[in-house]
Scaffold this motif. Sequence first.
Motif, PDB file in Angstrom:
ATOM      1  N   VAL A  19       0.840  -1.087  -0.027  1.00  0.00           N
ATOM      2  CA  VAL A  19      -0.049   0.033   0.011  1.00  0.00           C
ATOM      3  C   VAL A  19       0.817   1.293  -0.033  1.00  0.00           C
ATOM      4  N   ALA A  20       2.002   1.334   0.494  1.00  0.00           N
ATOM      5  CA  ALA A  20       3.046   2.453   0.573  1.00  0.00           C
ATOM      6  C   ALA A  20       3.449   2.737  -0.649  1.00  0.00           C
ATOM      7  N   THR A  21       3.424   1.857  -1.616  1.00  0.00           N
ATOM      8  CA  THR A  21       3.980   2.127  -3.014  1.00  0.00           C
ATOM      9  C   THR A  21       2.796   3.146  -3.814  1.00  0.00           C
ATOM     10  N   ILE A  22       1.565   3.363  -3.067  1.00  0.00           N
ATOM     11  CA  ILE A  22       0.591   4.299  -3.883  1.00  0.00           C
ATOM     12  C   ILE A  22       0.953   5.783  -3.399  1.00  0.00           C
ATOM     13  N   TYR A  23       1.544   5.628  -2.078  1.00  0.00           N
ATOM     14  CA  TYR A  23       1.810   7.116  -1.528  1.00  0.00           C
ATOM     15  C   TYR A  23       2.957   7.530  -1.392  1.00  0.00           C
ATOM     16  N   VAL A  24       4.033   7.061  -1.809  1.00  0.00           N
ATOM     17  CA  VAL A  24       5.386   7.328  -1.566  1.00  0.00           C
ATOM     18  C   VAL A  24       5.872   8.634  -2.305  1.00  0.00           C
ATOM     19  N   ALA A  25       4.904   8.970  -3.429  1.00  0.00           N
ATOM     20  CA  ALA A  25       5.260  10.196  -4.358  1.00  0.00           C
ATOM     21  C   ALA A  25       4.738  11.570  -3.551  1.00  0.00           C
ATOM     22  N   VAL A  47       0.231  11.233  -8.498  1.00  0.00           N
ATOM     23  CA  VAL A  47      -0.385  10.367  -7.426  1.00  0.00           C
ATOM     24  C   VAL A  47      -1.512   9.797  -7.941  1.00  0.00           C
ATOM     25  N   THR A  48      -2.323  10.551  -8.775  1.00  0.00           N
ATOM     26  CA  THR A  48      -3.800   9.841  -9.321  1.00  0.00           C
ATOM     27  C   THR A  48      -3.521   8.844 -10.149  1.00  0.00           C
ATOM     28  N   THR A  49      -2.500   8.717 -10.816  1.00  0.00           N
ATOM     29  CA  THR A  49      -2.408   7.585 -11.711  1.00  0.00           C
ATOM     30  C   THR A  49      -2.242   6.207 -11.095  1.00  0.00           C
ATOM     31  N   GLY A  50      -1.543   6.238 -10.041  1.00  0.00           N
ATOM     32  CA  GLY A  50      -1.433   4.736  -8.967  1.00  0.00           C
ATOM     33  C   GLY A  50      -2.739   4.560  -8.624  1.00  0.00           C
ATOM     34  N   GLN A  51      -3.421   5.760  -8.246  1.00  0.00           N
ATOM     35  CA  GLN A  51      -4.897   5.316  -7.469  1.00  0.00           C
ATOM     36  C   GLN A  51      -5.886   4.585  -8.413  1.00  0.00           C
ATOM     37  N   LEU A  52      -5.591   5.265  -9.743  1.00  0.00           N
ATOM     38  CA  LEU A  52      -6.540   5.078 -10.894  1.00  0.00           C
ATOM     39  C   LEU A  52      -6.127   3.296 -11.203  1.00  0.00           C
ATOM     40  N   GLY A  53      -4.749   3.110 -11.084  1.00  0.00           N
ATOM     41  CA  GLY A  53      -4.406   1.774 -11.435  1.00  0.00           C
ATOM     42  C   GLY A  53      -4.928   0.749 -10.208  1.00  0.00           C
ATOM     43  N   TYR A  54      -4.921   1.456  -9.220  1.00  0.00           N
ATOM     44  CA  TYR A  54      -5.450   0.551  -7.876  1.00  0.00           C
ATOM     45  C   TYR A  54      -6.819   0.215  -8.104  1.00  0.00           C
ATOM     46  N   LEU A  55      -7.667   1.181  -8.560  1.00  0.00           N
ATOM     47  CA  LEU A  55      -9.086   1.204  -8.489  1.00  0.00           C
ATOM     48  C   LEU A  55      -9.401  -0.061  -9.748  1.00  0.00           C
ATOM     49  N   VAL A  56      -8.850   0.082 -10.820  1.00  0.00           N
ATOM     50  CA  VAL A  56      -8.890  -0.995 -11.708  1.00  0.00           C
ATOM     51  C   VAL A  56      -8.539  -2.360 -11.458  1.00  0.00           C
ATOM     52  N   GLY A  57      -7.623  -2.359 -10.423  1.00  0.00           N
ATOM     53  CA  GLY A  57      -7.156  -3.743  -9.858  1.00  0.00           C
ATOM     54  C   GLY A  57      -8.141  -4.312  -8.908  1.00  0.00           C
ATOM     55  N   LEU A  58      -8.786  -3.484  -8.110  1.00  0.00           N
ATOM     56  CA  LEU A  58      -9.870  -3.932  -7.163  1.00  0.00           C
ATOM     57  C   LEU A  58     -10.907  -4.599  -8.247  1.00  0.00           C
ATOM     58  N   ALA A  59     -11.340  -4.004  -9.061  1.00  0.00           N
ATOM     59  CA  ALA A  59     -12.350  -4.714  -9.674  1.00  0.00           C
ATOM     60  C   ALA A  59     -11.983  -5.965 -10.619  1.00  0.00           C
ATOM     61  N   LEU A  60     -10.915  -5.889 -11.168  1.00  0.00           N
ATOM     62  CA  LEU A  60     -10.510  -6.874 -12.246  1.00  0.00           C
ATOM     63  C   LEU A  60      -9.537  -7.881 -11.645  1.00  0.00           C
ATOM     64  N   LEU A  61      -8.746  -7.673 -10.659  1.00  0.00           N
ATOM     65  CA  LEU A  61      -7.633  -8.511 -10.328  1.00  0.00           C
ATOM     66  C   LEU A  61      -7.899  -9.328  -9.107  1.00  0.00           C
ATOM     67  N   VAL A  62      -8.542  -8.629  -8.054  1.00  0.00           N
ATOM     68  CA  VAL A  62      -8.725  -9.198  -6.615  1.00  0.00           C
ATOM     69  C   VAL A  62      -9.756 -10.394  -6.844  1.00  0.00           C
ATOM     70  N   PRO A  63     -10.416 -10.371  -7.669  1.00  0.00           N
ATOM     71  CA  PRO A  63     -11.563 -11.584  -7.589  1.00  0.00           C
ATOM     72  C   PRO A  63     -10.798 -12.821  -8.122  1.00  0.00           C
ATOM     73  N   LEU A  64      -9.657 -12.572  -8.765  1.00  0.00           N
ATOM     74  CA  LEU A  64      -8.693 -13.822  -9.124  1.00  0.00           C
ATOM     75  C   LEU A  64      -8.466 -14.528  -7.748  1.00  0.00           C
ATOM     76  N   GLY A  65      -8.628 -13.895  -6.684  1.00  0.00           N
ATOM     77  CA  GLY A  65      -8.280 -14.728  -5.622  1.00  0.00           C
ATOM     78  C   GLY A  65      -9.235 -15.794  -5.363  1.00  0.00           C
TER      79      GLY A  65
END
Length: 393
Positions: A19-25, A47-65
Amino acid sequence: MTLTSGRRALFAVICAVSVATIYVAQPVLAQIGGDLGLPEADLGWIVTTGQLGYLVGLALLVPLGDMFDRRRLIAGHLLLAAGGMALAAVAAHLWLLLAGLALAGLFAVVVQTTVAFAADLSPAADRGRTLGAVTSSVVVGILGARVLAGGLADLWGWRSIYVVFAAFLLVLTCFALKLLPSDPCARQATYGAVLISLGRLFRERLFVSRGLIAFFLFASFASLWSGLALPLSAEPWHLSTGQIGLFGIAGLAGALGASRAGQGADAGRANAITGGALALLAASWLATGQASWSLWPVIVGVIALDFAVQAVHVSNQHLLTAVYSHQTSSVIGGYMLFYSFGSATGATSTTAVYSAAGWAGSSLLGAVFALGALLVWAVERRAATDSRRDLLA
């Protein structure tokens, strides 16, 4: 599969670093802009780009678990996030930097896969304690990222931040493969079916109510942390960036104190903890609203707010992973979508309100968000009581 203390600690570290990787900038935006020759108007995209990537990942990558072995999934996501950090470290142009940050943000959702895996490995009677420990590390990552990034940038420049975090992520990849148990997946669902099941959650009353609570909860949280620097750097305080950053220590103390909320959830008090913590969240704004006149109430308010936010967050996830134990990754990913939208709403609205009505207006806004969460909790509690009464009738 069992969850040992060593594995619980590894889960916590994975969450904190990822989570720190999104905020270090955030603390070094000016330094990045000066090095790359960027106009001030473009810095927000870093900052916004990392957060947008995170938002996409929540919808498309987390369900892979809910489909694959989460040990390998966690390791793979950590490795790809490391690649994003390395790309950002060597970027000579804005587009390359943004590509690296988008990649890192996309795979930083390993946090949610990790939380879901930790919850599933825990015995039901101990799930809240595990969630309290693991999610507290997320707050450590968010707040600690600013401190560590500032120190590294002062010593070796902003690129060193991304080099160090890439190395951290690579080491954690190795530890994840070596120390985490395998997670043989008996689920035969396709990716499309998993996404459809995620969509169905938005018709579930418990999921939607806890999601709405998260939306208002993190809108209130973001109202504080995105806006507090404004009154502290203005009259009469004129605090430096470093001095303002010390208020994060107070927030960290509050959040870590709330880790015990998970034990209360294990004892069946998750709903009561939610209501009490939301009332405390609303009341905390009476103290933080004094920032233009006195700093001591602000410290008290920051501790109370972060304690309340973490207590509610742990209780929410405890309830959701218990009820939807067959799809923990999807339910955590969907829940965190509410978190992301709430954080974005609070961050953008607090600065706009501050420009029009000062810190008093921003504090009122934060309190309104808190009261919104409390109202959702009260309505859901009443609906659940009515449903039980109907079943008994």
